[in-house]
Write a protein that holds these residues in place. Structure first.
Motif, short mmCIF file in Angstrom:
data_model
loop_
_atom_site.label_atom_id
_atom_site.label_comp_id
_atom_site.label_asym_id
_atom_site.label_seq_id
_atom_site.Cartn_x
_atom_site.Cartn_y
_atom_site.Cartn_z
N VAL A 21 -37.20 -27.41 23.07
CA VAL A 21 -35.95 -27.98 23.55
C VAL A 21 -35.98 -29.48 23.30
CG1 VAL A 21 -34.43 -28.38 25.52
CG2 VAL A 21 -35.68 -26.22 25.33
N VAL A 22 -34.97 -29.97 22.59
CA VAL A 22 -34.91 -31.39 22.23
C VAL A 22 -33.54 -31.95 22.62
CG1 VAL A 22 -35.01 -33.08 20.35
CG2 VAL A 22 -36.51 -31.07 20.30
N PRO A 23 -33.49 -33.00 23.45
CA PRO A 23 -32.22 -33.64 23.79
C PRO A 23 -31.61 -34.33 22.57
CG PRO A 23 -33.95 -34.23 25.35
CD PRO A 23 -34.62 -33.60 24.18
N LYS A 24 -30.28 -34.26 22.48
CA LYS A 24 -29.59 -34.84 21.33
C LYS A 24 -28.36 -35.61 21.77
CE LYS A 24 -28.09 -33.48 16.67
NZ LYS A 24 -27.95 -32.31 15.73
N TRP A 25 -28.14 -36.77 21.18
CA TRP A 25 -26.98 -37.60 21.46
C TRP A 25 -25.82 -37.21 20.54
CZ3 TRP A 25 -27.11 -41.20 25.42
CH2 TRP A 25 -28.37 -41.50 25.94
N ASP A 26 -24.62 -37.59 20.93
CA ASP A 26 -23.44 -37.29 20.10
C ASP A 26 -23.55 -37.93 18.73
OD1 ASP A 26 -22.26 -35.77 22.08
OD2 ASP A 26 -21.06 -37.42 22.88
N SER A 27 -24.30 -39.02 18.63
CA SER A 27 -24.49 -39.72 17.35
C SER A 27 -25.37 -38.93 16.38
CB SER A 27 -25.12 -41.08 17.59
OG SER A 27 -26.43 -40.93 18.14
N GLY A 28 -26.07 -37.92 16.93
CA GLY A 28 -27.03 -37.16 16.12
C GLY A 28 -28.46 -37.57 16.37
N ASP A 29 -28.66 -38.71 17.03
CA ASP A 29 -30.02 -39.14 17.37
C ASP A 29 -30.63 -38.18 18.38
OD1 ASP A 29 -29.81 -41.36 15.73
OD2 ASP A 29 -29.09 -42.66 17.35
N ILE A 30 -31.95 -38.02 18.31
CA ILE A 30 -32.63 -37.12 19.23
C ILE A 30 -33.67 -37.86 20.05
CG2 ILE A 30 -32.25 -35.11 17.76
CD1 ILE A 30 -35.14 -35.37 16.78
N GLU A 31 -34.17 -37.20 21.08
CA GLU A 31 -35.17 -37.77 21.98
C GLU A 31 -36.46 -36.93 21.90
OE1 GLU A 31 -35.03 -40.49 23.65
OE2 GLU A 31 -32.90 -41.01 23.66
N PRO A 32 -37.27 -37.13 20.86
CA PRO A 32 -38.46 -36.29 20.67
C PRO A 32 -39.54 -36.48 21.72
CG PRO A 32 -38.42 -38.08 19.08
CD PRO A 32 -37.08 -38.09 19.77
N LEU A 33 -39.49 -37.60 22.46
CA LEU A 33 -40.50 -37.83 23.50
C LEU A 33 -39.95 -37.54 24.90
CD1 LEU A 33 -42.36 -40.97 22.16
CD2 LEU A 33 -42.90 -38.55 21.84
N HIS A 34 -38.85 -36.79 24.95
CA HIS A 34 -38.35 -36.24 26.21
C HIS A 34 -38.11 -34.75 25.98
CE1 HIS A 34 -37.42 -40.48 27.00
NE2 HIS A 34 -37.19 -40.18 28.27
N SER A 35 -39.01 -34.11 25.29
CA SER A 35 -38.77 -32.75 24.79
C SER A 35 -39.87 -31.78 25.21
CB SER A 35 -38.67 -32.77 23.26
OG SER A 35 -37.61 -33.61 22.83
N ILE A 36 -39.57 -30.49 25.04
CA ILE A 36 -40.54 -29.44 25.34
C ILE A 36 -41.10 -28.88 24.04
CG2 ILE A 36 -40.76 -27.07 26.20
CD1 ILE A 36 -39.01 -27.81 28.53
N TYR A 37 -42.42 -28.72 24.00
CA TYR A 37 -43.09 -28.19 22.81
C TYR A 37 -43.98 -27.00 23.19
CZ TYR A 37 -41.54 -32.54 20.72
OH TYR A 37 -40.76 -33.57 20.28
N PRO A 38 -44.11 -26.05 22.28
CA PRO A 38 -44.92 -24.86 22.56
C PRO A 38 -46.39 -25.06 22.21
CG PRO A 38 -43.85 -24.58 20.46
CD PRO A 38 -43.39 -25.92 21.00
N GLN A 39 -47.24 -24.30 22.85
CA GLN A 39 -48.67 -24.34 22.54
C GLN A 39 -48.93 -24.08 21.06
OE1 GLN A 39 -51.38 -25.14 23.97
NE2 GLN A 39 -51.13 -25.05 26.17
#
Length: 201
Positions: free
Chosen positions: A128-146
């Motif tokens: 799960v990765v947060p995304k802004w309307d501009s298309g920019d993402i927040e990779p360090l506020h995200s969930i990653y799998p093992q």
């Protein structure tokens, strides 16, 4: 739960900077306290580990309501990707929420919503990765799998150190930032004490 405390800028460790009279890392740990069974704090080296242990002992003592592990990057100076793979090795759950140490306004609402998002979508997505309307993402506020550990190893072996390269290889659920935190304050980061002073005025 994975909380990285490795960011520095202008010669100062961001996680140690005071926000509302507490180091920023303490603000974050207090926010996740009721929402995580385990937290892995990934730091640069033994010196930084000892500093953070002292900070946590001073402000939290034995009050933490989760299992906290403090570990160091397996390889120095390899950016956030090595921090992610290091943290994932110590997390028991199938997924880890990665958080930066310079965002003290991360809210309980954000944490609850992003955990709910992976629970509802894990049949179809592994990230799960947060995304802004501009298309920019927040990779360090995200969930990653093992399972992304092997992908990270492959990327690092090919000289790629950016988290976006990992995201491109995963089955991602991009979710609008306002759905995770209507105020969007969870994504506010501070680079130096002046930024904090300006915000709090």
């Amino acid at each position: 739960m994975l909380c990285g405390g490795m960011s520095t800028r202008m010669g100062q460790d961001k996680g140690q900077m005071l926000f509302n009279e507490k180091p920023m890392i303490i603000n974050i740990l207090e926010t996740v306290e009721n929402h995580a069974d385990e937290v892995v704090l990934v730091l640069r080296d033994e010196k930084q580990i000892n500093i953070y242990k002292s900070i946590i002992e001073k402000y939290e003592s034995n009050k933490l309501g989760f299992n906290l592990k403090i570990v160091k990057d397996e390889i120095k100076n390899q950016g956030p990707l090595i921090g992610i793979i290091t943290g994932l090795k110590y997390v028991k759950s199938d997924y880890a929420l990665v958080l930066p140490c310079d965002s003290p306004l991360i809210s309980a609402v954000f944490v609850e919503n992003i955990f709910n998002a992976i629970e509802k979508s894990k049949e179809y997505h592994d990230t799960v990765v947060p995304k802004w309307d501009s298309g920019d993402i927040e990779p360090l506020h995200s969930i990653y799998p093992q399972k992304s550990q092997e992908l990270v190893k492959s990327l690092l072996s090919n000289g790629k150190k950016d988290v976006k390269s990992l995201i491109k290889l995963l089955n991602v659920y991009f979710i609008k930032v306002e759905k995770l935190d209507p105020s969007k304050s969870s994504f506010k980061n501070f680079n130096n004490p002046k930024d904090i002073e300006k915000y709090l005025k």
